[in-house]
Design an enzyme around this catalytic site. Structure first.
Site, PDB file in Angstrom:
ATOM      1  N   ASN A 184       0.880  -1.172   0.000  1.00  0.00           N
ATOM      2  CA  ASN A 184       0.000   0.000   0.000  1.00  0.00           C
ATOM      3  C   ASN A 184       0.916   1.219   0.000  1.00  0.00           C
ATOM      4  OD1 ASN A 184      -1.469   2.304   0.858  1.00  0.00           O
ATOM      5  ND2 ASN A 184      -3.044   1.014   1.772  1.00  0.00           N
ATOM      6  N   GLU A 214      -3.909   1.807  -2.958  1.00  0.00           N
ATOM      7  CA  GLU A 214      -3.997   3.249  -2.704  1.00  0.00           C
ATOM      8  C   GLU A 214      -3.119   4.051  -3.666  1.00  0.00           C
ATOM      9  OE1 GLU A 214      -5.068   5.404   1.038  1.00  0.00           O
ATOM     10  OE2 GLU A 214      -4.070   3.680   1.947  1.00  0.00           O
ATOM     11  N   TYR A 266      -7.807  -3.775  -2.350  1.00  0.00           N
ATOM     12  CA  TYR A 266      -7.827  -2.762  -1.294  1.00  0.00           C
ATOM     13  C   TYR A 266      -9.217  -2.809  -0.671  1.00  0.00           C
ATOM     14  CZ  TYR A 266      -7.541   1.806   0.998  1.00  0.00           C
ATOM     15  OH  TYR A 266      -7.558   2.825   1.920  1.00  0.00           O
ATOM     16  N   ASP A 284      -4.148  -4.812   0.905  1.00  0.00           N
ATOM     17  CA  ASP A 284      -4.519  -4.207   2.181  1.00  0.00           C
ATOM     18  C   ASP A 284      -5.944  -4.644   2.484  1.00  0.00           C
ATOM     19  OD1 ASP A 284      -5.244  -2.639   4.311  1.00  0.00           O
ATOM     20  OD2 ASP A 284      -4.589  -0.747   3.432  1.00  0.00           O
ATOM     21  N   ASN A 287      -7.392  -4.378   5.464  1.00  0.00           N
ATOM     22  CA  ASN A 287      -7.989  -3.581   6.540  1.00  0.00           C
ATOM     23  C   ASN A 287      -8.634  -4.465   7.615  1.00  0.00           C
ATOM     24  OD1 ASN A 287      -7.523  -0.713   6.270  1.00  0.00           O
ATOM     25  ND2 ASN A 287      -8.672  -0.813   4.345  1.00  0.00           N
ATOM     26  N   ASP A 311       2.772   4.794   5.084  1.00  0.00           N
ATOM     27  CA  ASP A 311       2.522   4.302   6.439  1.00  0.00           C
ATOM     28  C   ASP A 311       2.394   2.775   6.481  1.00  0.00           C
ATOM     29  OD1 ASP A 311       0.177   4.518   4.999  1.00  0.00           O
ATOM     30  OD2 ASP A 311      -0.937   5.622   6.517  1.00  0.00           O
ATOM     31  N   HIS A 312       2.562   2.133   5.341  1.00  0.00           N
ATOM     32  CA  HIS A 312       2.602   0.679   5.237  1.00  0.00           C
ATOM     33  C   HIS A 312       4.000   0.244   4.787  1.00  0.00           C
ATOM     34  CE1 HIS A 312      -1.898  -0.100   5.100  1.00  0.00           C
ATOM     35  NE2 HIS A 312      -1.846   1.208   4.912  1.00  0.00           N
TER      36      HIS A 312
END
Length: 259
Positions: free
Chosen positions: A7, A34, A108, A149, A151, A249-250
């Site tokens: 991501n 993303e 995603y 990702d 989530n 941030d990943h």
């Protein structure tokens, strides 16, 4: 063969780092999430210079997924067949392709926002559509995996502090049951090894020193069928790519296969 999922949290913002990472890591196939750009804005030419073909499903908002491959790119399917709409449209959250001997999906999964939010119900519906859509590929007999990702943290060990997440999305029973649905469809979680600390977290919030304090989550997952998992020789979280200025941030999750 080296396959990874990442991501990037905006491929435009991350492009110089991404190109350097691809060159240094020796990755053959990368599933991207993303992208945060339109299909026309996706850096196809820059990636082509490194030998990668691109299959892109993106519309310029906060979603957008892609499969990058330097071992061939065929039978591309954009979107989630039978997937639900949100806000009147089917968001660009899935793309699949055959890359040499392996078929992959880059996904995603919707965030869910809050348990009482309509986006949470949308997330569960999306995951159910994913389970149905991948069943044929999972049973095909060729190596196949759904990377991205999700989530969702599969277990309490996959978050830095389970008590912090009580009542929040990403850790609820229905979300984890959706992962169980993928397992029932013939896919298994390829759990990577951490390069530091005890848990292979893949995401750390930018805020409150999340990364330096290792307050992370394992939400970037690889679910593969038996021919895929049987070929896995190693898997790890490339935590180094989360460091430094301009990082996502990943962190990438890397899987090495002997095919």
């Amino acid at each position: 063969m080296r396959i990874a999922t990442f991501n990037v949290n905006s491929i435009t913002a991350r492009l110089p780092r991404l190109l350097a990472w691809l060159e240094g890591s020796g990755t053959d196939v990368l599933c991207v999430q993303e992208a945060k750009c339109t299909a026309e804005q996706f850096p196809v030419d820059a990636l082509k210079e490194l030998g990668y073909e691109s299959a892109v499903n993106a519309d310029g908002r906060w979603n957008g997924v892609a499969v990058l491959s330097r071992v061939g790119l065929e039978d591309v399917v954009k979107g989630l067949p039978g997937g639900p709409e949100y806000g009147g449209v089917q968001e660009p959250r899935a793309v699949s392709a055959t890359c040499g001997p392996v078929r992959v999906w880059s996904v995603y999964v919707p965030n869910g926002r809050e348990v009482a939010h309509e986006h949470y119900a949308y997330k569960l519906a999306w995951l159910e559509a994913l389970r149905a859509a991948v069943a044929e590929d999972a049973a095909s007999g060729r190596p196949f995996a759904v990377l991205g990702d999700y989530n969702i943290a599969p277990t309490d060990d996959d978050v830095w502090d389970p008590s912090f997440f009580e009542g929040m999305t990403h850790v609820t029973g229905p979300e984890r049951a959706a992962l169980a649905g993928l397992r029932e469809a013939g896919l298994a979680d390829v759990v990577p090894r951490p390069l530091k600390y005890d848990h292979p977290f893949t995401y750390w919030d930018y805020r409150q020193l999340g990364f330096p304090k290792n307050r992370g989550m394992r939400i970037d997952l690889v679910y593969g069928n038996e021919p895929f998992t049987a070929a896995v020789k190693d898997s790890y979280v490339d935590r180094e790519e989360r460091k430094g200025k301009g990082a996502s941030d990943h962190a990438p999750v890397v899987v090495d296969l002997d095919l």
